[in-house]
Design an enzyme around this catalytic site. Structure first.
Site, PDB file in Angstrom:
ATOM      1  N   ARG A 128       5.148 -12.781   9.483  1.00  0.00           N
ATOM      2  CA  ARG A 128       5.862 -11.554   9.162  1.00  0.00           C
ATOM      3  C   ARG A 128       7.167 -11.482   9.956  1.00  0.00           C
ATOM      4  O   ARG A 128       7.324 -12.127  10.986  1.00  0.00           O
ATOM      5  CB  ARG A 128       5.004 -10.326   9.409  1.00  0.00           C
ATOM      6  CG  ARG A 128       4.577 -10.118  10.850  1.00  0.00           C
ATOM      7  CD  ARG A 128       3.946  -8.725  11.049  1.00  0.00           C
ATOM      8  NE  ARG A 128       2.972  -8.398  10.039  1.00  0.00           N
ATOM      9  CZ  ARG A 128       2.934  -7.219   9.379  1.00  0.00           C
ATOM     10  NH1 ARG A 128       3.826  -6.284   9.636  1.00  0.00           N
ATOM     11  NH2 ARG A 128       2.014  -6.970   8.495  1.00  0.00           N
ATOM     12  N   LYS A 149       4.364   0.746   9.682  1.00  0.00           N
ATOM     13  CA  LYS A 149       4.506   2.006   8.967  1.00  0.00           C
ATOM     14  C   LYS A 149       3.934   3.173   9.770  1.00  0.00           C
ATOM     15  O   LYS A 149       4.450   4.280   9.709  1.00  0.00           O
ATOM     16  CB  LYS A 149       3.782   1.914   7.618  1.00  0.00           C
ATOM     17  CG  LYS A 149       4.619   1.246   6.550  1.00  0.00           C
ATOM     18  CD  LYS A 149       3.987   1.354   5.188  1.00  0.00           C
ATOM     19  CE  LYS A 149       3.047   0.210   4.941  1.00  0.00           C
ATOM     20  NZ  LYS A 149       2.640   0.027   3.544  1.00  0.00           N
ATOM     21  N   GLU A 206       0.874  -1.168   0.000  1.00  0.00           N
ATOM     22  CA  GLU A 206       0.000   0.000   0.000  1.00  0.00           C
ATOM     23  C   GLU A 206       0.913   1.220   0.000  1.00  0.00           C
ATOM     24  O   GLU A 206       1.815   1.315   0.838  1.00  0.00           O
ATOM     25  CB  GLU A 206      -0.876   0.001   1.258  1.00  0.00           C
ATOM     26  CG  GLU A 206      -1.806   1.179   1.236  1.00  0.00           C
ATOM     27  CD  GLU A 206      -2.771   1.231   2.421  1.00  0.00           C
ATOM     28  OE1 GLU A 206      -2.779   0.305   3.244  1.00  0.00           O
ATOM     29  OE2 GLU A 206      -3.493   2.239   2.496  1.00  0.00           O
TER      30      GLU A 206
HETATM   31  P1  ATP Z   1       2.829  -2.378   8.142  1.00  0.00           P
HETATM   32  O1  ATP Z   1       2.070  -3.331   9.000  1.00  0.00           O
HETATM   33  O2  ATP Z   1       4.275  -2.298   8.442  1.00  0.00           O
HETATM   34  O3  ATP Z   1       2.208  -1.035   8.046  1.00  0.00           O
HETATM   35  P2  ATP Z   1       1.557  -3.399   5.866  1.00  0.00           P
HETATM   36  O4  ATP Z   1       1.268  -4.841   5.992  1.00  0.00           O
HETATM   37  O5  ATP Z   1       0.430  -2.491   6.072  1.00  0.00           O
HETATM   38  O6  ATP Z   1       2.808  -3.011   6.723  1.00  0.00           O
HETATM   39  P3  ATP Z   1       1.695  -3.360   3.046  1.00  0.00           P
HETATM   40  O7  ATP Z   1       2.144  -2.237   2.213  1.00  0.00           O
HETATM   41  O8  ATP Z   1       0.260  -3.692   3.050  1.00  0.00           O
HETATM   42  O9  ATP Z   1       2.204  -3.051   4.505  1.00  0.00           O
HETATM   43  O10 ATP Z   1       2.560  -4.641   2.765  1.00  0.00           O
HETATM   44  C1  ATP Z   1       2.915  -5.110   1.490  1.00  0.00           C
HETATM   45  C2  ATP Z   1       3.289  -6.559   1.614  1.00  0.00           C
HETATM   46  O11 ATP Z   1       4.389  -6.709   2.505  1.00  0.00           O
HETATM   47  C3  ATP Z   1       2.152  -7.374   2.178  1.00  0.00           C
HETATM   48  O12 ATP Z   1       2.045  -8.562   1.440  1.00  0.00           O
HETATM   49  C4  ATP Z   1       2.562  -7.624   3.593  1.00  0.00           C
HETATM   50  O13 ATP Z   1       2.018  -8.820   4.054  1.00  0.00           O
HETATM   51  C5  ATP Z   1       4.084  -7.661   3.494  1.00  0.00           C
HETATM   52  N1  ATP Z   1       4.692  -7.289   4.768  1.00  0.00           N
HETATM   53  C6  ATP Z   1       4.457  -6.186   5.498  1.00  0.00           C
HETATM   54  N2  ATP Z   1       5.147  -6.202   6.644  1.00  0.00           N
HETATM   55  C7  ATP Z   1       5.863  -7.353   6.640  1.00  0.00           C
HETATM   56  C8  ATP Z   1       6.792  -7.969   7.553  1.00  0.00           C
HETATM   57  N3  ATP Z   1       7.114  -7.391   8.694  1.00  0.00           N
HETATM   58  N4  ATP Z   1       7.311  -9.168   7.206  1.00  0.00           N
HETATM   59  C9  ATP Z   1       7.009  -9.736   6.041  1.00  0.00           C
HETATM   60  N5  ATP Z   1       6.146  -9.233   5.150  1.00  0.00           N
HETATM   61  C10 ATP Z   1       5.578  -8.046   5.430  1.00  0.00           C
HETATM   62 MG    MG Z   2      -1.365  -3.531   4.706  1.00  0.00          MG
END
Ligand code: ATP
Ligand code: MG
Length: 568
Positions: free
Chosen positions: A269, A279, A45
């Site tokens: 994760r 984030k 995102e």
């Molecule tokens: P955050 O929780 O840090 O805000 P998010 O999941 O909202 O991150 P996205 O931009 O939606 O961030 O993530 C893009 C991809 O990266 C998704 O498939 C998500 O599952 C993966 N991802 C995010 N954080 C991690 C992590 N800590 N380890 C592995 N994969 C991750």
């Molecule tokens: Mg997300």
């Protein structure tokens, strides 16, 4: 499935096939995927900069495609315009490329807004979606809890015609923000709460970074994600464990639309000790000025790590090393630091730099003589060649390399003691000059043994236990060095004292700035990674360094550098 090859030095080199690869390989045998190659996507995102957790997902998704000759798309999951920006879209592309990956196609969930809308109408017509007038709060109340079933919305039995009309009104901007939603008609008593008539669309007047003001309804994540995967013919939709409970809904949408149905697989994760990863929290650190920006070298963002001097190879090696699992765990941040050290050890040229200087005068060395000492750039890489380092009567050494009342096992410089200067001579400390008032050591008066020049075939083969680095005082160039420490003091920064939040765990001492004295080969250096011998790995700061004012970031210290030197 794991293949372990033992190398001569006893190190194990594993070529592991992780559980996701196993599933993917099996699936590709299924008739449904006959003749297909694996197709994945990385779906960030664009509401912030990528962090090391995303690197894990990137390595996994792009890595699968690379390893098995498939494809991986970069897809921006841009369904929440109020938090998304073009700045983030650009940075994410830069970071993926920098990590060394190239996407097959660049897509946006917003590319599919029209198609999603058509599919919503299809579900309404099939009696599987309805417009609901409950407020957000009422919707929550009606949803029930983990232990209590939900209640049907009073709007659940609206006719198809009425729903079509109302949905058209939502889309046409005739409803206030939050006034109505479109919901899937599934089961308010389902044990999985995600199946209790989930919201598909909300009314939201918000300018979108790509579609502008065309839309005033936006799809929810679940309504957009699986269908986007389907449109792109993704074979495996790999995501983190928090989406496990969303999988039945992912499947329900694809099945009820009768469209191609990718398979979702979840993994744990990445969590790192001494690090926050969400984030939202990283944004808070930036907004409140706890760090200098998203690319502050202490941030766990990819751009922060890049500026810090971490290499893409080391991040990929780290992701490889930690593997992929189904259960949550926290990886020790030293695993990351070791991956960085291992790569830099292979590629970083060695130089001599003194971070905390103490002057040494060689009383028996000719006043104006300068010798050029041959120094090897990288003992791990013969092709890196060598350079010449000027040696003269007045030198700077590391203040820590001298001790007045030294214990017996201190093999560096002490009164009356001897030490070898790297690429130079053996010197002996004859006299310690101190400030008469403060007692501070001002300089060491030493004598050198002209018979002991390093690398000289005719040198007297004399050994001393310690070797220290140095720079010639007259030739040294000054630089600012920024020595970083962990941003947080506690292993799990999320655990904060009563009434406080993660910010309470910030390390007040996470950056120390000093003036260093570098050998002149670094004059006007513009970029690059170096090992400052015996100290650590450093890189030229890409933002603040200029020809007139060099700035170096410490990437990682050398582990146990001192202990290692003793063994030599
Ligand atoms: P955050 O929780 O840090 O805000 P998010 O999941 O909202 O991150 P996205 O931009 O939606 O961030 O993530 C893009 C991809 O990266 C998704 O498939 C998500 O599952 C993966 N991802 C995010 N954080 C991690 C992590 N800590 N380890 C592995 N994969 C991750
Ligand atoms: Mg997300």
């Amino acid at each position: 499935m794991s293949h372990v090859a033992r190398q001569a030095d006893g190190d194990e080199k594993r070529e592991r096939v992780n559980f996701i690869e196993q599933e993917v390989l099996q699936d590709l045998q299924l008739p449904k995927l006959a003749g297909r190659k694996v197709a994945t996507r990385f779906p960030p995102e664009p509401n912030g900069y990528l962090h090391i957790g995303h690197a894990k997902s990137i390595c996994l998704n792009f890595g699968l495609a690379e390893k098995y000759g498939g494809t991986c798309n970069l897809r921006f999951d841009d369904t929440n315009p109020s938090k998304e920006e073009q700045e983030y879209v650009d940075s994410i592309q830069e970071d993926v490329r920098w990590l060394g990956f190239q996407w097959n196609e660049l897509r946006y969930a917003s590319d599919y807004f029209d198609q999603l809308c058509d599919w919503a109408i299809q579900l309404i017509k099939a009696g599987k979606a309805y417009v609901c007038d409950l407020t957000a709060e009422q919707t929550r109340e009606y949803r029930g809890t983990l232990t209590a079933p939900g209640k049907n919305s009073p709007f659940r039995e609206r006719t198809v015609d009425e729903n079509l009309k109302l949905f058209a009104a939502m889309k046409a901007g005739e409803c206030a923000d939050g006034a109505r939603t479109l919901r899937a008609k599934i089961d308010m008593a389902a044990s999985n709460i995600n199946l209790r008539d989930p919201v598909m669309y909300r009314v939201l007047r918000s300018h979108h970074h790509r579609t502008g003001d065309k839309w005033c309804i936006y799809p929810m994540y679940d309504w957009a994600h699986g269908q986007s995967d389907s449109i792109e013919s993704i074979t495996h939709s790999i995501c983190t464990l928090e989406f496990e409970d969303h999988r039945p809904l992912y499947n329900w949408y694809c099945e009820n639309l009768g469209i191609y149905h990718p398979r979702q697989i979840e993994f744990a994760r990445l969590n790192l000790s001494y690090t926050v990863m969400s984030k939202r929290k990283l944004l808070q650190l930036v907004k409140e000025g706890h760090v200098s920006g998203w690319d502050d070298p202490r941030m766990p963002t990819i751009c922060g790590m890049r500026r810090r001097g971490y290499t893409p190879e080391s991040l990929r090696a780290f992701c490889d090393r930690i593997g992929v699992a189904k259960f949550y765990s926290t990886i020790d941040v030293t695993v990351l630091e070791n991956s960085v050290r291992e790569h830099l050890n292979l590629v970083a040229n060695r130089v001599m730099a003194v971070l905390n200087p103490l002057k040494v005068v060689l009383t028996n060395y000719p006043q104006d003589q300068v010798e050029l000492m041959d120094a090897i750039n990288n003992p791990e890489d013969a092709s890196a060649g060598s350079r010449q380092v000027p040696f003269s009567r007045e030198l700077l050494i590391e203040r820590d390399d001298f001790m007045e009342d030294a214990p017996r096992k201190f093999f560096r410089l002490k009164p009356g003691g001897e030490v070898r200067l790297r690429y130079g001579y053996i010197i002996k400390c004859d006299e310690v000059v101190k400030d008469p008032v403060s007692g501070e050591v001002l300089e060491l008066r030493c004598s050198y043994d002209p018979e002991t020049r390093s690398g000289d075939e005719n040198a007297v083969p004399r050994k001393v236990k310690g070797t220290i680095h140095w720079v010639s005082a007259a030739h040294a160039i000054k630089a600012e060095v920024r020595q970083y420490d962990r941003l947080f003091l506690t292993e799990n920064p999320e655990v904060a004292p009563e009434g406080e939040n993660f910010l309470a765990n910030l390390n007040p001492d996470s950056i120390r700035v000093a003036t260093a004295y570098l050998e002149p080969s670094l004059k006007e250096v513009k970029q690059g990674h170096f090992q400052f011998e015996r100290t650590g790995y450093f890189c030229v700061d890409s933002v603040d360094s200029t020809a007139e004012h060099l700035v170096f970031n410490r990437i990682v210290p050398l582990r146990d550098s001192w202990a290692k030197m003793q063994e030599k």
